[in-house]
Design a protein around this motif. Structure first.
Motif, PDB file in Angstrom:
ATOM      1  N   UNK A  65     -12.247  73.017  31.610  1.00 48.73           N
ATOM      2  CA  UNK A  65     -11.290  73.293  32.684  1.00 48.73           C
ATOM      3  C   UNK A  65     -11.240  74.773  33.035  1.00 48.73           C
ATOM      4  N   UNK A  66     -11.495  75.648  32.058  1.00 44.62           N
ATOM      5  CA  UNK A  66     -11.506  77.091  32.319  1.00 44.62           C
ATOM      6  C   UNK A  66     -12.714  77.504  33.153  1.00 44.62           C
ATOM      7  N   UNK A  67     -13.807  76.790  33.006  1.00 43.46           N
ATOM      8  CA  UNK A  67     -15.023  77.146  33.725  1.00 43.46           C
ATOM      9  C   UNK A  67     -15.011  76.668  35.165  1.00 43.46           C
ATOM     10  N   UNK A  68     -14.378  75.519  35.422  1.00 40.81           N
ATOM     11  CA  UNK A  68     -14.505  74.892  36.740  1.00 40.81           C
ATOM     12  C   UNK A  68     -13.234  74.937  37.577  1.00 40.81           C
ATOM     13  N   UNK A  69     -12.108  75.293  36.981  1.00 40.42           N
ATOM     14  CA  UNK A  69     -10.835  75.199  37.678  1.00 40.42           C
ATOM     15  C   UNK A  69     -10.758  76.019  38.948  1.00 40.42           C
ATOM     16  N   UNK A  70     -11.324  77.213  38.936  1.00 45.93           N
ATOM     17  CA  UNK A  70     -11.227  78.077  40.118  1.00 45.93           C
ATOM     18  C   UNK A  70     -12.223  77.697  41.204  1.00 45.93           C
ATOM     19  N   UNK A  71     -13.048  76.711  40.903  1.00 47.16           N
ATOM     20  CA  UNK A  71     -13.934  76.137  41.915  1.00 47.16           C
ATOM     21  C   UNK A  71     -13.354  74.854  42.487  1.00 47.16           C
ATOM     22  N   UNK A  72     -12.087  74.563  42.158  1.00 49.22           N
ATOM     23  CA  UNK A  72     -11.432  73.388  42.711  1.00 49.22           C
ATOM     24  C   UNK A  72     -11.718  72.098  41.979  1.00 49.22           C
ATOM     25  N   UNK A  73     -12.254  72.210  40.762  1.00 50.50           N
ATOM     26  CA  UNK A  73     -12.608  71.021  39.989  1.00 50.50           C
ATOM     27  C   UNK A  73     -11.616  70.852  38.845  1.00 50.50           C
ATOM     28  N   UNK A  74     -11.012  69.664  38.750  1.00 49.91           N
ATOM     29  CA  UNK A  74     -10.076  69.338  37.683  1.00 49.91           C
ATOM     30  C   UNK A  74     -10.706  68.301  36.770  1.00 49.91           C
ATOM     31  N   UNK A  75     -10.571  68.501  35.463  1.00 51.60           N
ATOM     32  CA  UNK A  75     -11.193  67.596  34.488  1.00 51.60           C
ATOM     33  C   UNK A  75     -10.160  67.170  33.455  1.00 51.60           C
ATOM     34  N   UNK A  76     -10.025  65.870  33.261  1.00 48.96           N
ATOM     35  CA  UNK A  76      -9.022  65.324  32.349  1.00 48.96           C
ATOM     36  C   UNK A  76      -9.574  64.123  31.592  1.00 48.96           C
ATOM     37  N   UNK A  77      -8.803  63.692  30.601  1.00 51.56           N
ATOM     38  CA  UNK A  77      -9.182  62.573  29.741  1.00 51.56           C
ATOM     39  C   UNK A  77      -8.086  61.516  29.791  1.00 51.56           C
ATOM     40  N   UNK A  78      -8.486  60.254  29.835  1.00 50.82           N
ATOM     41  CA  UNK A  78      -7.538  59.139  29.724  1.00 50.82           C
ATOM     42  C   UNK A  78      -7.882  58.356  28.467  1.00 50.82           C
ATOM     43  N   UNK A  79      -6.846  58.058  27.672  1.00 45.31           N
ATOM     44  CA  UNK A  79      -7.031  57.396  26.378  1.00 45.31           C
ATOM     45  C   UNK A  79      -6.343  56.032  26.391  1.00 45.31           C
ATOM     46  N   UNK A  80      -7.080  54.966  26.659  1.00 43.95           N
ATOM     47  CA  UNK A  80      -6.459  53.639  26.607  1.00 43.95           C
ATOM     48  C   UNK A  80      -6.230  53.188  25.172  1.00 43.95           C
ATOM     49  N   UNK A  81      -5.163  52.417  24.992  1.00 45.64           N
ATOM     50  CA  UNK A  81      -4.990  51.708  23.733  1.00 45.64           C
ATOM     51  C   UNK A  81      -5.685  50.363  23.836  1.00 45.64           C
ATOM     52  N   UNK A  82      -5.276  49.431  23.012  1.00 42.65           N
ATOM     53  CA  UNK A  82      -5.826  48.072  23.089  1.00 42.65           C
ATOM     54  C   UNK A  82      -5.500  47.495  24.460  1.00 42.65           C
TER      55      UNK A  82
END
Length: 242
Positions: free
Chosen positions: A169-186
């Motif tokens: 996120x530190x590398x791409x954030x200022x280029x307008x790119x957002x990166x996240x994680x989703x953690x499903x349960x069962x």
């Protein structure tokens, strides 16, 4: 809610699975053109792509370059990347101690799943940076926080996505790119889940039920859309409060 996805190109890996398929449908519903990535089941991918008005893309975790070549030929690149593909393996059986696993039992799994996902993100980023906008959502697992017997290597691969996203996120954030994680349960409806396991999980969950694939897809959709304006480097668990 305006997800600001009309005209965007979304590549969804693992689209033949429950979460991947629901995610592909959610993006198409909001106006994105969806590249439905498949490994083996080309007929199912073609059927889903036809349903959604998108197109199928052959995708291998161990060799993702060809998929991006196909997308580049059709659309010039991707705006949204959702990685939900997992190459099976490295599950330790009951009665087998962890220390007895040979290196080749987990090295290949980590290389395919963790390294393969990182390489997939690398291939998606140039077009996102060029356009000054991009969204990346990496599908992980609640196993990272809650653990599960025999899933040490799977947990290690999925946990790697969390550290990767927070630093990327530190590398791409200022280029307008957002990166996240989703953690499903069962997830409700997962093949092979015994009824007693489902009942026990529901009893330990504040909402009293399992998440559906659609529940997870809606979280992925929001994080990977224009409605998400400034959330990046985060991991969101979708497991009814677990």
């Amino acid at each position: 809610m305006d997800y600001a996805l009309a005209g965007k190109i979304a590549l969804v890996t693992g689209a033949s699975g429950g979460i991947g398929g629901s995610t592909a449908r959610a993006y198409a519903r909001e106006g994105a053109t969806v590249a439905v990535a498949y490994r083996d089941n080309v007929d199912a991918a073609k059927q889903l792509a036809e349903e959604l008005g998108g197109f199928p893309v052959h995708y291998l975790l161990e060799e993702p370059e060809s998929a991006f070549g196909e997308v580049a030929d059709r659309c010039g690149g991707v705006d949204v990347l959702v990685t939900s593909a997992v190459k099976p393996g490295a599950k330790r059986g009951p009665g087998t101690p962890f220390e007895s696993l040979p290196a080749d039992a987990y090295a290949g799994f980590l290389d395919d799943n963790l390294t393969g996902t990182l390489r997939t993100v690398q291939l998606a980023l140039p077009s996102m940076r060029q356009r000054g906008w991009g969204r990346i959502v990496l599908v992980s697992s609640r196993v990272v926080d809650g653990g599960k017997p025999g899933r040490e290597i799977y947990g290690a691969a999925k946990a790697g996505l969390h550290g990767f996203a927070s630093s990327l996120s530190w590398d791409v954030g200022r280029d307008g790119v957002l990166v996240n994680v989703v953690c499903p349960g069962m997830v409700e409806g997962t093949a092979g889940l015994p009824p007693d396991a489902v009942a026990g999980e529901c009893a330990r969950t504040p909402t009293g039920r399992l998440s559906t694939a659609e529940d997870v897809a809606e979280a992925v959709l929001w994080l990977g859309s224009g409605a998400n304006r400034n959330v990046t480097g985060q991991a969101l668990t979708v497991a009814g409060g677990r």
